[in-house]
Scaffold this active site. Structure first.
Site, mmCIF file in Angstrom:
data_model
loop_
_atom_site.group_PDB
_atom_site.id
_atom_site.type_symbol
_atom_site.label_atom_id
_atom_site.label_comp_id
_atom_site.label_asym_id
_atom_site.label_seq_id
_atom_site.Cartn_x
_atom_site.Cartn_y
_atom_site.Cartn_z
ATOM 1 N N LYS A 1 0.890 -1.324 -0.225
ATOM 2 C CA LYS A 1 -0.079 -0.227 -0.246
ATOM 3 C C LYS A 1 0.774 1.283 -0.072
ATOM 4 O O LYS A 1 2.133 0.886 0.516
ATOM 5 C CB LYS A 1 -0.433 0.192 1.260
ATOM 6 C CG LYS A 1 0.019 -0.201 2.608
ATOM 7 C CD LYS A 1 -0.812 -0.217 3.963
ATOM 8 C CE LYS A 1 -0.379 -0.098 5.383
ATOM 9 N NZ LYS A 1 -1.211 -0.663 5.997
ATOM 10 N N TYR B 1 17.004 28.848 9.457
ATOM 11 C CA TYR B 1 15.284 29.396 10.257
ATOM 12 C C TYR B 1 15.743 29.601 12.109
ATOM 13 O O TYR B 1 15.458 29.008 12.427
ATOM 14 C CB TYR B 1 14.050 29.234 9.753
ATOM 15 C CG TYR B 1 14.153 29.261 8.107
ATOM 16 C CD1 TYR B 1 13.689 30.872 8.145
ATOM 17 C CD2 TYR B 1 14.128 28.337 7.203
ATOM 18 C CE1 TYR B 1 13.853 30.851 6.698
ATOM 19 C CE2 TYR B 1 13.945 29.322 6.097
ATOM 20 C CZ TYR B 1 13.446 30.177 5.662
ATOM 21 O OH TYR B 1 13.647 30.617 3.833
HETATM 22 C C1 LIG Z 1 -0.471 -1.877 6.338
HETATM 23 C C2 LIG Z 1 -0.980 -2.996 6.921
HETATM 24 C C3 LIG Z 1 -0.635 -3.999 7.252
HETATM 25 C C4 LIG Z 1 1.174 -3.924 7.462
HETATM 26 O O1 LIG Z 1 1.234 -3.452 8.465
HETATM 27 P P1 LIG Z 1 2.879 -3.406 8.532
HETATM 28 O O2 LIG Z 1 3.101 -3.072 10.235
HETATM 29 O O3 LIG Z 1 3.421 -2.623 8.418
HETATM 30 O O4 LIG Z 1 3.644 -4.164 8.559
HETATM 31 C C5 LIG Z 1 -1.382 -5.508 7.509
HETATM 32 N N1 LIG Z 1 -2.662 -5.106 8.318
HETATM 33 C C6 LIG Z 1 -3.869 -3.982 6.891
HETATM 34 C C7 LIG Z 1 -4.721 -4.635 7.427
HETATM 35 C C8 LIG Z 1 -2.593 -2.511 6.672
HETATM 36 O O5 LIG Z 1 -3.363 -1.756 7.159
#
Ligand SMILES: *Cc1c(COP(=O)(O)O)cnc(C)c1O
Length: 391
Positions: free
Chosen positions: A54, A279
């Site tokens: 994702k 800054y």
């Molecule tokens: C993002 C996600 C994962 C992966 O999580 P990590 O902590 O990056 O391993 C697994 N399951 C779901 C439903 C997620 O949204």
């Protein structure tokens, strides 16, 4: 000429990390009976890995990750268009939408691309009931075991499952698996015990694949991932070389960083004791010193919250930020690197530099956020084994 900044992405590190996770699962399967799963591991069935890609594969690029994780059993993501891109890139294996579909118009695309859908809400079941799907859609029914984000409450579960069985009878739904997501797999030891028990009590003896574990759960409770006949784990962050746990880096698990962020020194300032940098004049030189100005800022995805003292490196030598991160530049202490010159590459995180998990900790965030925030304006270079890149 593009700005002198680059993200180096290693597909080799991706596939290495995937094999490390497989090793964890294999070890768990061979471990003595008992353990966290409660079921004798020796009797457990296969464990499959959904590589989570994702958010543009945690900032690495979808197509790059598809190649890096070519040995995964499936790919999991959120966006329907990304499932189409996976098929266009030649990925033949299973695809999972972690939030399922959002509207009836999504269903034909799911079907056409053989996408497995999470079902977390009654509206999704209603859309299936109303649809004229021609073929069966494989689903994972998601149970809310305490995260209180997505999923059916345990009391709603039996009805939802009945509805899916009816849809199965009509040929609209194919295989039905069961899923949950832990809020605290990275927290205190045993924090998943309650949710696991609730999941098991809720699913009962219904047949189907199960999917429980994110990175933290795979690394900490691998027995859980081998405790049923057909398990699908969902690791994300660990496949990109980072630790899901506070105060550790991915290195401690044998994981390799998949992204290195580098930018060149644009200028070197000779700053006198008592003068300030950047800054807000937040950094004051405690001695006469050299300050390196680096072509990376928060518009590149580097966190503005990173304070003076955040690690960086030049020519393999460790140093640290001095002064506030600005939009297009940041400043570092060059005293540890007397031979540093304008044009040298500075490593902000990754190989030959500080671990991204340490940079994230210094900035008060997690590597997930840094990886996802890599800006589009940063040129990406895919590393190939044996190739030497411009120094
Ligand atoms: C993002 C996600 C994962 C992966 O999580 P990590 O902590 O990056 O391993 C697994 N399951 C779901 C439903 C997620 O949204």
């Amino acid at each position: 000429m593009p700005r002198p900044i680059r993200a180096l992405i290693s597909q080799q590190a991706m596939s290495h990390n995937l094999s490390i996770i497989r090793q964890y699962l294999d070890n768990a399967r061979q471990a003595p009976a008992g353990g966290h799963g409660g079921t004798p591991a020796a009797q457990a069935g296969a464990t499959h890995i959904w590589a989570v890609i994702k958010a543009n594969a945690y900032g690495h690029g979808l197509e790059t990750a598809i190649a890096g994780f070519s040995q995964a059993d499936g790919l999991a993501m959120l966006d329907l268009q990304e499932t189409v891109r996976c098929r266009d890139a030649g990925w033949q294996g299973p695809l999972l939408l972690l939030e399922g579909f959002f509207e009836p118009g999504d269903l034909p695309v799911l079907q056409q691309n053989r996408v497995v859908s999470t079902i977390h809400h009654p509206d999704q079941i209603r859309m299936l009931q109303a649809s004229t799907l021609a073929g069966p859609l494989d689903v994972f029914l998601k149970i809310n075991t305490g995260m209180n984000r997505l999923g059916f409450a345990p009391q709603q579960f039996a009805d939802a499952h009945q509805d899916l069985l009816a849809l199965q009878q009509q040929g609209k739904v194919g295989r039905i698996g069961f899923m949950t997501h832990f809020a605290d797999a990275d927290g205190a030891q045993g924090a998943v015990d309650g949710p696991v028990q609730l999941f098991r009590d809720t699913v009962g003896d219904r047949a189907g694949s199960i999917s429980l574990c994110n990175s933290a759960a795979v690394l900490r409770y691998p027995q859980l991932a081998v405790s049923a006949a057909d398990n699908w784990v969902r690791p994300g962050i660990c496949l990109y070389g980072s630790s899901p746990f506070a105060n550790t880096t991915g290195q401690e698990f044998g994981l390799r960083q998949t992204m290195t962020l580098q930018a060149r020194l644009l200028s070197i300032q000779h700053v006198k004791e008592g003068q300030s940098v950047g800054y807000g004049s937040t950094y004051t030189a405690t001695r006469d010193m050299r300050i390196g100005v680096v072509a990376c800022g928060y518009a590149d995805g580097y966190p503005r919250s990173a304070p003076s003292g955040t690690p960086a490196s030049v020519n393999g030598v460790a140093t640290q930020l001095a002064g506030r991160v600005s939009m297009d530049m940041l400043t570092i202490d060059l005293d540890p690197i007397p031979d540093a010159a304008v044009g040298d590459w500075v490593t902000l995180w990754g190989n030959d530099g500080p671990h991204i998990d340490d940079v994230a900790a210094s900035a008060g965030t997690i590597a997930y956020e840094l990886l996802c925030a890599l800006a589009r304006r940063v040129p990406v270079h895919i590393e190939h084994p044996g190739e030497s890149i411009e120094k």
